[in-house]
Design a protein around this motif. Structure first.
Motif, mmCIF file in Angstrom:
data_model
loop_
_atom_site.group_PDB
_atom_site.id
_atom_site.type_symbol
_atom_site.label_atom_id
_atom_site.label_comp_id
_atom_site.label_asym_id
_atom_site.label_seq_id
_atom_site.Cartn_x
_atom_site.Cartn_y
_atom_site.Cartn_z
ATOM 1 N N THR A 124 -17.780 -14.001 8.829
ATOM 2 C CA THR A 124 -17.346 -12.765 8.807
ATOM 3 C C THR A 124 -17.472 -11.737 7.586
ATOM 4 N N GLN A 178 -20.682 -8.167 8.642
ATOM 5 C CA GLN A 178 -21.713 -8.403 8.996
ATOM 6 C C GLN A 178 -21.631 -9.577 9.811
ATOM 7 N N PHE A 179 -21.768 -10.491 10.275
ATOM 8 C CA PHE A 179 -21.568 -11.966 10.779
ATOM 9 C C PHE A 179 -22.858 -12.898 9.953
ATOM 10 N N ARG A 215 -23.149 -15.880 12.734
ATOM 11 C CA ARG A 215 -21.429 -16.277 14.524
ATOM 12 C C ARG A 215 -20.050 -16.052 13.391
ATOM 13 N N ARG A 236 -18.285 -16.335 17.344
ATOM 14 C CA ARG A 236 -19.085 -15.215 18.530
ATOM 15 C C ARG A 236 -19.664 -14.769 16.996
ATOM 16 N N THR A 237 -20.620 -13.397 17.939
ATOM 17 C CA THR A 237 -21.659 -12.818 17.452
ATOM 18 C C THR A 237 -21.320 -10.995 17.482
ATOM 19 N N GLY A 238 -21.092 -10.181 17.051
ATOM 20 C CA GLY A 238 -20.581 -9.218 17.494
ATOM 21 C C GLY A 238 -19.534 -9.051 18.667
ATOM 22 N N SER A 239 -19.939 -8.836 19.930
ATOM 23 C CA SER A 239 -18.732 -9.309 21.620
ATOM 24 C C SER A 239 -19.715 -10.123 22.017
ATOM 25 N N ARG A 240 -20.597 -10.962 21.465
ATOM 26 C CA ARG A 240 -21.070 -11.504 22.552
ATOM 27 C C ARG A 240 -20.648 -13.451 21.673
#
Length: 576
Positions: free
Chosen positions: A67, A71-72, A98, A116-120
């Protein structure tokens, strides 16, 4: 399929010629090369992996994801190390964008897990074939995995990858998972005994058949600096964690650091931690600490004139036995895209002579034939201590570790003294200790040339009498002139003077005999002292830590703590 290669100029990727690091030194060198495609953009939380590739005629450094704080990423950027060529292979499919995932190399395949991507957070596993640049998502059976970020993974052999810990968004984890790449099955490793606390942002390293874990972040943003070894991964015994305590200045607690095995050293660089007492604040590190696998100590290196700035969540890969490539990272404000070589000066390591059996009874998990029996003199002449193997476990001559009929003169193996106690393994008898190089090594770290760990304990009456006489000699030496009277020795007065001496003496002023007497008296007063301290409601967790330590295994850095615990017991017992 060969990559284009130019020769002759620095622009093709080889950094300018530099003088080799002098003994005990390290050296940072900025790597700046833009041959071919642009280098990877600034990022953190990415993966990097080194692949030895016959198909592409050299060494590939594969960078994936990360990241840039906006952005990822899911890009794949490859450096051909020998030519300095950057490329972006054309691929289809692959993992979603990710960061904070982990990667492991098996042959020419790179395996990726989690992130992780964002909070996922993710629980998927992928394989990248660097011969064809094809992605494959692995459809695995076995235990169901929790999605996680900031775990770490490491190859055990050509068919197994170990994954430890991570953070699932709610819990910090400390499970040990094994991916069997040929069967495509996940298994949970069953362990007994103490285990590392749940954590993320830690790092793993492999030395011979032992896996090391250092640092990480645990609950309530607690940054860790503990060192653990996981043994029993190759069937030689039941898998078990061992917490290790090394002499020397260990790094402060941190996560997002790098921890890489490089020749005779293990290298810790950078990471994120905190400082302060009442008000904690985050800090980013740029220090380099080493574990010297020859002397079995932490070493803190000095800052360099030219070096990378503070950072965490960077990547570091070992290129050769003495050189690392560091890329990217984040310092709380800035995301980096710079590349650095770190060169570590190596110690000379004796190697087995031609025709001699391996020092480890197993080589890559394959049992070796036991050599023909030799005379005692031949064996003593030909034993060789290899510090590279000395960090973990026993070095045996036979087909498996610890083989032989104990107590009946069986071959219990040559043992790497010092670290073995930290791993909880039983020492071999004194007759089997390695002489020569090992004796010199023990003396360099402050130990006597030979260990007496298997000598009868002080409960042996003759031994106990000798130790008590050493203690009384200290008191007699300190007796006022003329106090001897008619020549009758007042043992109680001598003992009291010896104990008063230990209360006031500076640690570095003690002689070896005085240290031996100190440890003996510590063990003598320990049972009663612990009872008194316990009845007073005081913390006794550390006071008994020297009870099973032999004098020959005390190093100089232990003396201040031994004196502190001894004085606590004296105060409890006698009010001294």
């Amino acid at each position: 399929r060969r990559l284009p290669i130019r020769t002759g100029a620095c622009a093709v990727g080889s950094e300018p010629a530099q003088p080799a690091a002098s003994p005990g030194d390290m050296k940072w060198t900025r790597y700046q090369c833009t041959f071919g495609e642009p280098p990877p953009a600034a990022r953190c939380g990415h993966c990097s992996a080194k692949v030895a590739s016959a198909a592409w005629d050299g060494t590939l450094i594969v960078f994936h994801g990360g990241t840039n704080d906006r952005q990822f990423l899911d890009d794949l950027v490859v450096l051909h190390l020998e030519s300095g060529l950057w490329s972006r292979p054309v691929v289809s499919g692959g993992p979603s964008p990710r960061a904070f995932h982990c990667s492991t190399v098996l042959g020419t395949d790179v395996y990726f897990f989690g992130g992780r991507t964002g909070s996922r957070r993710h629980a998927d596993a992928w394989k990248l074939d660097t011969n064809t640049w094809e992605w494959t998502q692995l459809q695995c059976t076995g235990v169901k995995l929790d999605a996680r970020e900031k775990a770490d993974s490491i190859a055990l052999d050509d068919g197994r990858i170990l994954v430890f810990g991570g953070y699932d968004g709610v819990r910090w984890l400390n499970d040990v998972l094994i991916l069997h790449t040929k069967e495509l099955e996940w298994t949970l490793l069953k362990l007994s005994g103490p285990t590392p606390s749940p954590r993320c942002g830690h790092k793993l390293a492999m030395v011979q058949h032992r896996m090391l874990l250092f640092g990480g972040e645990s609950t309530n943003a607690q940054y860790l600096n503990d060192l653990w070894a996981l043994k029993g991964l190759f069937g030689e015994e039941s898998p078990k964690w061992i917490k290790m305590q090394l002499a020397g200045p260990s790094p402060t607690g941190r996560s997002g650091h790098s921890f890489v095995s490089a020749g005779t050293k293990l290298v810790v660089y950078g990471g994120k931690g905190d400082e302060g007492w009442l008000a904690r604040r985050e800090i980013y590190h740029k220090d380099v600490s080493l574990i010297n696998r020859e002397t079995i100590r932490w070493i803190k290196t000095e800052a360099q004139v030219e070096e990378p700035s503070e950072r965490a969540s960077h990547s570091a890969v070992a290129l050769e036995s003495n050189r690392l490539l560091v890329f990217g990272g984040f310092n709380g404000k800035t995301t980096y895209g710079d590349l650095w070589f770190l060169e570590i000066e190596q110690d000379s390591v004796p190697a087995p002579a031609a025709g001699k059996e391996p020092l480890l009874g197993k080589e890559d998990g394959v049992p070796q034939a036991k050599p023909a029996e030799k005379s005692e003199k031949e064996n003593s002449d030909k034993k060789i201590f290899d510090p590279l193997l000395g960090l973990f476990g026993a070095m045996t001559k036979s087909g498996s570790r610890g083989s032989g009929d104990k107590g009946k003169g069986g071959d219990r193996g040559i043992v790497a003294d010092g670290m073995d106690e930290l791993l909880g393994s039983q020492m071999a008898s004194e007759d089997n200790l390695v002489r020569g190089e090992l004796g010199a090594l023990r003396q360099r770290v402050g130990l006597p040339a030979t260990s007496r760990r298997n000598v009868m304990p002080p409960s042996n009456r003759a031994e106990e009498a000798n130790l008590r006489s050493q203690l009384l000699e200290i008191g007699l030496r300190l007796a006022p002139k003329g106090s001897a009277g008619d020549g009758v020795v007042d043992h109680e007065a001598a003992l009291a003077r010896a104990r008063s001496f230990f209360v006031s003496v500076e640690p570095d002023a003690l002689s070896l005999k005085e240290i031996e007497a100190l440890l003996y008296d510590y063990k003598s007063i320990l049972p009663k002292g612990l009872g008194v301290l316990r009845s007073q409601g005081k913390d006794i967790e550390d006071c008994g830590r020297w009870n099973h330590v032999e004098y020959t295994d005390i190093v100089m850095s232990d003396i201040p703590d031994l004196l502190k615990d001894y004085r606590s017991l004296l105060s409890a017992n006698f009010g001294i």
